[in-house]
Every structure is written in C-alpha cells, then in structure tokens.
Design a protein around this motif. Structure first.
Motif, mmCIF file in Angstrom:
data_model
loop_
_atom_site.group_PDB
_atom_site.id
_atom_site.type_symbol
_atom_site.label_atom_id
_atom_site.label_comp_id
_atom_site.label_asym_id
_atom_site.label_seq_id
_atom_site.Cartn_x
_atom_site.Cartn_y
_atom_site.Cartn_z
ATOM 1 N N UNK A 106 32.230 -46.196 1.590
ATOM 2 C CA UNK A 106 31.093 -46.217 0.661
ATOM 3 C C UNK A 106 30.037 -45.198 1.083
ATOM 4 N N UNK A 107 29.725 -45.162 2.368
ATOM 5 C CA UNK A 107 28.730 -44.207 2.863
ATOM 6 C C UNK A 107 29.207 -42.776 2.649
ATOM 7 N N UNK A 116 33.447 -37.101 6.947
ATOM 8 C CA UNK A 116 34.659 -37.892 7.130
ATOM 9 C C UNK A 116 34.281 -39.358 7.347
ATOM 10 N N UNK A 117 34.894 -40.261 6.571
ATOM 11 C CA UNK A 117 34.520 -41.672 6.641
ATOM 12 C C UNK A 117 34.852 -42.299 7.998
ATOM 13 N N UNK A 118 35.805 -41.708 8.744
ATOM 14 C CA UNK A 118 36.149 -42.279 10.048
ATOM 15 C C UNK A 118 34.996 -42.136 11.043
ATOM 16 N N UNK A 119 34.159 -41.109 10.872
ATOM 17 C CA UNK A 119 32.990 -40.968 11.743
ATOM 18 C C UNK A 119 31.998 -42.109 11.497
#
Length: 362
Positions: A106-107, A116-119
């Motif tokens: 979501x962020x 990158x959403x994994x960060x």
C-alpha cells in the motif's frame, strides 16, 4: 495494562483491520455492511468463548493467570499442548505477515510511488520487533487516543463526503444467493474477529480487580472498534457504489474526492493514519507470536530471539504469494476456513475438554 486499556487495545485491533473491507466488497458488493453486521454478532460469540476459556483456567485463590499456551498444556499435556499451540502461532504469523505485506505494498503503491515494497516491509518488520521487545506498555499507552482520534477523523470525512453519497447505491438488497452470504459472513467473522485469539496470549498482562474475567472487556472492545469498519463500508458503498470492485483500495480512493478548503488532498494524511493502524495490529500480532514462542520453546525473549522471529516474519511475508492477485485469491478462498478451524474450532474443543475435565475432577 489496565482492563480499560485492554478494551481500547481490542478496539484498535479491530480498527486496524480496515484493509479487510476490500475483500468484503469482492464477495458481497454493496451488501458488505450486512455481512459485517452478522460477522460482528458471531465475533461477539467467539469473544465470549475466549473469555470463558480464559476464566475457567484462572486461579482466583493465587491470582494466577494462564495464557493460551499454558491452557493448552494444562488440558492436553505438556508435549501435545505445545504442539497444538504451534498451530495458533502459525495462524497468527500468517495474519501478521499478510497484514505487513499489504501495508508495504500500500505504501509503495500509493504514498511512496516507485520504491520497492520490500524495503517498506523490512522497516515495518524491524519496528514490529522493537515494539514487541518493548512490551505491552506501548499498546496500552497509545490505544485509547488512537481509537478516539480515528473516530473523530473518520466521521469528519464521512460528513464531507455526503454530497457525493447516493442512497440508491445500497440497493438492491437480498439479491445474492445463500452461499454468497455464508461466504461473506465467514470472511467477516474470520477477519478480524477470529484473530482475537491473540488476546488469550496477552491476557495475563492485564492487571486490576477481577482480571480473570475479560468477557466484558472483549465485548466492549468489539463494540468500540466495529462501528469504525461499518462506517467505512457504508461510506465507500454510498460514494462508489458498483465501482468498489474496480479499485485496489476503495477505502483509500474514496478519500480523494474530499476537496473542501483545508481538507483538500487529505488522502495522504489518511494514508499515513491507515498505515499506523495496520502497524499497530501487526505489532500486536507479532508480540503475541513472540510471547507464545517464548512459552513453547521455554527460552528468554532476548534481542537475538526477536531478531530471529523478525527474520522469519520477513521471509513469510515475501513468499506468502507471488502477486497481489494471488494473495487476494488466497484470502478469499482459503484464509477464512483456516482461521475459523484453528482460531475458533480448537478453542471451542479446548473449552469443552476443560469442562469435561472439571466434571470428572468433581
């Protein structure tokens, strides 16, 4: 924490399930509010069952409280009780990892586009580990203020969106087949109310008179948190109508329509608040998982231990699904039945076994 703080922590936990509404819409559409109302009633029944199980294993004479792991060991024996407790840990870990995965995406997709959403996931997992290590004091200190603020903010936004609301979006009603309502009610009961099993793990942290009876506190917590979900669903339905299924996050997209002087572009602030609520719930799930594992493994909750649990959580959050579409399919098709079987079915069996055991002892 006090019993009053326990109530507001429960309420915030329910409020933190805000993103689950996007799954409700995919099943029941404009009748999601009906399935949620039924889910709340079943959720209250589940909460009463949790309260009865906890009360039954509370030692009034010594003022000694047993958490979920200790209850399982008392009923089923030490070895099998720990093994059974691992099932609860697995479902809570699944709920926590899914919540963090959704928060990270979501962020990355709405607030910090391009990252990158994994960060984001890594940051959230680290914060969950730190919060869990800090203990229940964190949740107790902010629960009340967070719950009240969310209601004030949400009601203001609801009023500002009234010009965009259409009552006919609630119609027609009763158009779905029986199995659709059953599926919707099962989903609303499983997410979030079956996840309240985590409170059987943290319940021994409650202090004060008559702390062995938490039925009322769980009941009041559900009553305090559930209207937030109901208001959000009615707002989304009245404004978006049949378009609810066309957005990844309807509850966030509808706020973009607010454009009233100082309240223009308020969706960014609302997004931050949503993330905080999701983090609150994720951190509480993480805390309950870590606390249960400490009891099961009979180890100390050292920083190294919390780092290990954080690593496991980060790994599970990444591999839980290949894509958002796959994650949505898992939530809609599998998760409710897994959670209801473990988080509701097993405590019910344990409660019955406890009653039989006490009858035999008498």
């Amino acid at each position: 924490m006090s019993k009053r703080q326990f109530v507001f922590i429960t309420a915030c936990f329910v409020q933190g399930s805000f993103m689950y509404t996007m799954y409700y819409y995919q099943i029941a559409g404009n009748e999601s509010w009906i399935t949620l109302l039924a889910g709340i009633l079943f959720g209250i029944a589940v909460a009463f069952m949790y309260g009865a199980l906890y009360k039954m294993h509370f030692d009034k004479d010594n003022d000694s409280a047993k958490g979920l792991v200790e209850i399982n060991m008392a009923v089923y024996g030490k070895s099998f009780g720990k093994l059974l407790s691992l099932l609860y840990v697995g479902t809570l870990l699944l709920s926590c990892s899914r919540m963090l995965r959704e928060a990270g995406q979501f962020v990355a997709g709405n607030l910090l586009m391009g990252i990158n959403w994994t960060y984001i996931l890594a940051i959230l997992v680290i914060l969950c580990g730190w919060t869990a290590f800090y203990g229940v004091k964190y949740f107790a200190s902010i629960g009340t203020a967070t719950c009240l603020f969310m209601y004030i903010f949400t009601i203001v936004l609801f009023i500002l969106l009234l010009p965009h609301s259409k009552l006919y979006h609630l119609l027609p009603m009763g158009k779905e087949e029986i199995h659709t309502y059953f599926k919707g009610i099962s989903l609303c009961t499983a997410l979030p109310f079956s996840e309240l099993v985590a409170f059987l793990i943290i319940a021994p942290d409650v202090r004060g008179e008559n702390r062995g009876n938490l039925k009322k506190e769980l009941f009041y917590g559900i009553l305090a948190g559930s209207p937030f979900l109901l208001i959000s669903i009615l707002r989304d339905t009245l404004v978006l109508g049949p378009l609810m299924g066309d957005f990844s996050y309807p509850g966030y997209e509808v706020i973009r329509l607010v454009n009233y002087k100082v309240f223009s572009n308020v969706e960014s602030l609302y997004g931050i608040i949503i993330i905080f609520l999701m983090f609150f719930k994720s951190a509480l799930l993480f805390y309950s998982v870590a606390k249960a594992l400490v009891k099961i493994l009979n180890c100390k909750g050292s920083p190294l231990f919390y780092a290990f649990v954080s690593g496991v959580l980060f790994f599970v959050s990444q591999i839980i699904a290949d894509s958002n579409i796959k994650l949505s399919e898992i939530v809609l098709q599998r998760i409710p039945y897994i959670l209801l079987s473990v988080n509701v079915g097993l405590p019910l069996v344990t409660l019955l076994m406890s009653k039989i055991k006490k009858i035999k002892e008498k």
